[in-house]
Design a protein around this motif. Structure first.
Motif, PDB file in Angstrom:
ATOM      1  N   THR A   6       0.857  -1.187   0.000  1.00  0.00           N
ATOM      2  CA  THR A   6       0.000   0.000   0.000  1.00  0.00           C
ATOM      3  C   THR A   6       0.898   1.243   0.000  1.00  0.00           C
ATOM      4  N   PHE A   7       0.359   2.350  -0.503  1.00  0.00           N
ATOM      5  CA  PHE A   7       1.138   3.577  -0.629  1.00  0.00           C
ATOM      6  C   PHE A   7       0.293   4.764  -0.181  1.00  0.00           C
ATOM      7  N   GLY A   8       0.825   5.596   0.728  1.00  0.00           N
ATOM      8  CA  GLY A   8       0.094   6.798   1.129  1.00  0.00           C
ATOM      9  C   GLY A   8       0.690   7.415   2.381  1.00  0.00           C
ATOM     10  N   GLU A   9      -0.022   8.418   2.880  1.00  0.00           N
ATOM     11  CA  GLU A   9       0.453   9.138   4.071  1.00  0.00           C
ATOM     12  C   GLU A   9      -0.103   8.528   5.364  1.00  0.00           C
ATOM     13  N   THR A  10       0.730   8.457   6.369  1.00  0.00           N
ATOM     14  CA  THR A  10       0.232   8.141   7.715  1.00  0.00           C
ATOM     15  C   THR A  10       0.569   9.319   8.621  1.00  0.00           C
ATOM     16  N   MET A  11      -0.428   9.747   9.356  1.00  0.00           N
ATOM     17  CA  MET A  11      -0.247  10.912  10.231  1.00  0.00           C
ATOM     18  C   MET A  11      -0.208  10.474  11.685  1.00  0.00           C
ATOM     19  N   LEU A  12       0.254  11.373  12.535  1.00  0.00           N
ATOM     20  CA  LEU A  12       0.018  11.164  13.961  1.00  0.00           C
ATOM     21  C   LEU A  12      -1.408  11.641  14.219  1.00  0.00           C
ATOM     22  N   ARG A  13      -2.156  10.868  14.996  1.00  0.00           N
ATOM     23  CA  ARG A  13      -3.565  11.194  15.272  1.00  0.00           C
ATOM     24  C   ARG A  13      -3.680  11.592  16.738  1.00  0.00           C
ATOM     25  N   LEU A  14      -4.191  12.799  16.964  1.00  0.00           N
ATOM     26  CA  LEU A  14      -4.351  13.283  18.341  1.00  0.00           C
ATOM     27  C   LEU A  14      -5.836  13.507  18.580  1.00  0.00           C
ATOM     28  N   HIS A  79      11.085   6.077   2.288  1.00  0.00           N
ATOM     29  CA  HIS A  79      12.098   7.017   1.818  1.00  0.00           C
ATOM     30  C   HIS A  79      12.193   8.069   2.924  1.00  0.00           C
ATOM     31  N   TRP A  80      13.297   8.049   3.654  1.00  0.00           N
ATOM     32  CA  TRP A  80      13.436   8.969   4.792  1.00  0.00           C
ATOM     33  C   TRP A  80      13.888  10.339   4.308  1.00  0.00           C
ATOM     34  N   ALA A  81      13.259  11.400   4.808  1.00  0.00           N
ATOM     35  CA  ALA A  81      13.614  12.773   4.419  1.00  0.00           C
ATOM     36  C   ALA A  81      14.257  13.442   5.624  1.00  0.00           C
ATOM     37  N   ASP A  82      15.311  14.243   5.358  1.00  0.00           N
ATOM     38  CA  ASP A  82      16.043  14.841   6.474  1.00  0.00           C
ATOM     39  C   ASP A  82      15.220  15.842   7.263  1.00  0.00           C
ATOM     40  N   SER A  83      14.549  16.752   6.522  1.00  0.00           N
ATOM     41  CA  SER A  83      14.010  17.895   7.270  1.00  0.00           C
ATOM     42  C   SER A  83      12.510  18.087   7.111  1.00  0.00           C
ATOM     43  N   ASP A  84      11.850  17.277   6.263  1.00  0.00           N
ATOM     44  CA  ASP A  84      10.434  17.547   6.012  1.00  0.00           C
ATOM     45  C   ASP A  84       9.598  17.229   7.247  1.00  0.00           C
ATOM     46  N   ARG A  85       8.325  17.605   7.159  1.00  0.00           N
ATOM     47  CA  ARG A  85       7.534  17.452   8.376  1.00  0.00           C
ATOM     48  C   ARG A  85       6.634  16.215   8.381  1.00  0.00           C
ATOM     49  N   GLN A  86       6.220  15.848   9.582  1.00  0.00           N
ATOM     50  CA  GLN A  86       5.298  14.740   9.809  1.00  0.00           C
ATOM     51  C   GLN A  86       3.877  15.311   9.871  1.00  0.00           C
ATOM     52  N   GLY A  87       2.975  14.773   9.062  1.00  0.00           N
ATOM     53  CA  GLY A  87       1.587  15.242   9.105  1.00  0.00           C
ATOM     54  C   GLY A  87       0.902  14.843  10.408  1.00  0.00           C
ATOM     55  N   LEU A  88      -0.010  15.709  10.846  1.00  0.00           N
ATOM     56  CA  LEU A  88      -0.782  15.451  12.072  1.00  0.00           C
ATOM     57  C   LEU A  88      -2.261  15.548  11.753  1.00  0.00           C
ATOM     58  N   PRO A  97     -25.953  16.397  19.809  1.00  0.00           N
ATOM     59  CA  PRO A  97     -26.076  16.803  18.419  1.00  0.00           C
ATOM     60  C   PRO A  97     -24.782  17.307  17.787  1.00  0.00           C
ATOM     61  N   ARG A  98     -23.713  17.449  18.587  1.00  0.00           N
ATOM     62  CA  ARG A  98     -22.467  17.889  17.952  1.00  0.00           C
ATOM     63  C   ARG A  98     -21.884  16.732  17.159  1.00  0.00           C
ATOM     64  N   GLU A  99     -21.169  17.058  16.059  1.00  0.00           N
ATOM     65  CA  GLU A  99     -20.552  15.991  15.266  1.00  0.00           C
ATOM     66  C   GLU A  99     -19.062  15.963  15.520  1.00  0.00           C
ATOM     67  N   THR A 100     -18.501  14.758  15.418  1.00  0.00           N
ATOM     68  CA  THR A 100     -17.056  14.628  15.535  1.00  0.00           C
ATOM     69  C   THR A 100     -16.404  15.452  14.434  1.00  0.00           C
ATOM     70  N   ASN A 101     -15.357  16.198  14.814  1.00  0.00           N
ATOM     71  CA  ASN A 101     -14.728  17.110  13.849  1.00  0.00           C
ATOM     72  C   ASN A 101     -13.268  16.707  13.653  1.00  0.00           C
ATOM     73  N   VAL A 102     -12.819  16.761  12.402  1.00  0.00           N
ATOM     74  CA  VAL A 102     -11.424  16.426  12.108  1.00  0.00           C
ATOM     75  C   VAL A 102     -10.701  17.692  11.657  1.00  0.00           C
ATOM     76  N   VAL A 103      -9.524  17.935  12.216  1.00  0.00           N
ATOM     77  CA  VAL A 103      -8.699  19.074  11.798  1.00  0.00           C
ATOM     78  C   VAL A 103      -7.375  18.516  11.291  1.00  0.00           C
ATOM     79  N   TYR A 104      -7.035  18.827  10.046  1.00  0.00           N
ATOM     80  CA  TYR A 104      -5.757  18.369   9.488  1.00  0.00           C
ATOM     81  C   TYR A 104      -4.670  19.402   9.712  1.00  0.00           C
ATOM     82  N   ASP A 105      -3.480  18.934   9.999  1.00  0.00           N
ATOM     83  CA  ASP A 105      -2.304  19.809  10.001  1.00  0.00           C
ATOM     84  C   ASP A 105      -1.238  19.018   9.241  1.00  0.00           C
ATOM     85  N   ARG A 106      -1.389  19.007   7.932  1.00  0.00           N
ATOM     86  CA  ARG A 106      -0.594  18.082   7.125  1.00  0.00           C
ATOM     87  C   ARG A 106       0.043  18.737   5.909  1.00  0.00           C
TER      88      ARG A 106
END
Ligand code: KDG
Length: 313
Positions: A6-14, A79-88, A97-106
């Motif tokens: 499989t190929f794609g992004e994995t983020m840290l999930r908070l 493929h390891w990158a020296d300085s790029d960032r990790q998506g969150l 009645p509130r809905e679960t909300n997702v906020v990307y910082d990627r």
């Protein structure tokens, strides 16, 4: 090489506890999540040899991702990158009645600059199945080209290509998605699509069976699976139609349910099962995932078999 790549992004999930707001929560639960690695985890835990390809920052955050995936039996080819960032990504969990909300910082995460040459071609050409999804080409133009090239390379080599539309409205609009995804379709053998995504992006109407049939004939996929949440799934494969009801479940965390379905389905197909059996296995994996906190389907083959055949196990 692995049976499933499989190929794609994995983020840290908070994520917040239910009832806390992101603005004020004092504690966040830290896990990992990303559609394609979620698929790899489900399949690996069910006994499939699974590899996840990606680009990550060479940092404690990137290593947190690979360490967790390894603990579930997935082989990360990075493929390891020296300085790029990790998506969150952040999840604010809520009760109605509130809905679960997702906020990307990627934005500008390491993977957004990934090129086909960052990976060993044999990773995709030697696999039985190569899987990616509609989130990946939405992340950058570069990544859209890389996704396209990896799918074509895999298909040309005889690897079955599988793709979940996974439309995310926070990443692109329906017309943008329609244009990009239609360009990828010729390189896809097995298409998985949530019914609501297909209606939103492609404007199909009519019954789910008709949607599966239309997708099959309009784009020539060998297999089309239309997923319908609590209504189950419908598949059109080699001209035949199959229906799979959903298993009843108490939902603790629904994120990653579709990925668990795909992981269970592909794992069973790789084992040589026919489409109806694989659909049932996928549906059971998805139901079990919903009872577990986090993105990952922390299941075993015997959990799934017990649900599929309570008498037999
Ligand atoms: O299917 C679950 C994914 O939505 C989750 O893992 C996060 O990959 C993710 C995304 O980009 O939304």
């Amino acid at each position: 090489m692995s049976d499933l790549v499989t190929f794609g992004e994995t983020m840290l999930r908070l994520s917040t506890p239910v009832g806390e707001r992101l603005e004020t929560a004092r504690e966040l639960d830290l896990r990992i999540g990303g559609a394609e690695s979620n698929v790899a985890v489900a399949a690996a835990r069910l006994g499939t040899d699974a590899t996840w390809l990606s680009k990550l920052p060479d940092s404690p955050l990137g290593r947190r991702v690979t360490g967790e995936l390894r603990s579930h039996g997935v082989d990360p080819e990075i493929h390891w990158a020296d300085s790029d960032r990790q998506g969150l990504y952040f999840i604010e969990r809520a009760s109605p009645p509130r809905e679960t909300n997702v906020v990307y910082d990627r934005s500008d995460a390491a993977i957004t600059t990934a090129r086909p040459d960052d990976f060993d071609r044999s990773a995709v050409t030697d696999a039985s199945v190569f899987f990616t999804c509609g989130i990946t080409p939405a992340l950058s133009d570069r990544l859209a080209e890389t996704t396209d090239e990896l799918l074509r390379t895999a298909q040309k080599a005889g690897t079955t290509t599988a793709f979940d539309i996974n439309y995310r409205s926070k990443l692109w609009s329906p017309p943008e998605a329609r244009e990009q995804l239609s360009g990828l379709f010729p390189a896809i053998d097995v298409l998985v699509a949530a019914e609501r995504d297909i209606r939103t992006i492609f404007g199909y109407d009519g019954r789910p069976n008709d949607i599966a049939t239309a997708l099959n004939s309009d784009f020539g996929f060998r297999t089309v699976i239309v997923t319908r949440g609590k209504e189950g799934a419908i598949a059109r494969h080699d001209g035949r139609l199959f229906e799979q009801p959903a298993f009843e479940t108490e939902t603790v965390d629904s994120v990653g349910t579709g990925d668990a379905f795909v992981g269970g389905f592909l794992s069973k197909r790789i084992d040589g099962a026919a489409v109806p059996e694989a659909l049932e296995y996928g549906a059971a994996t998805a139901a079990l995932k919903q009872t577990v906190e986090g993105d990952l389907a922390v299941v075993t083959p015997s959990d799934v078999e017990k649900l599929v055949d309570p008498e037999g196990s």
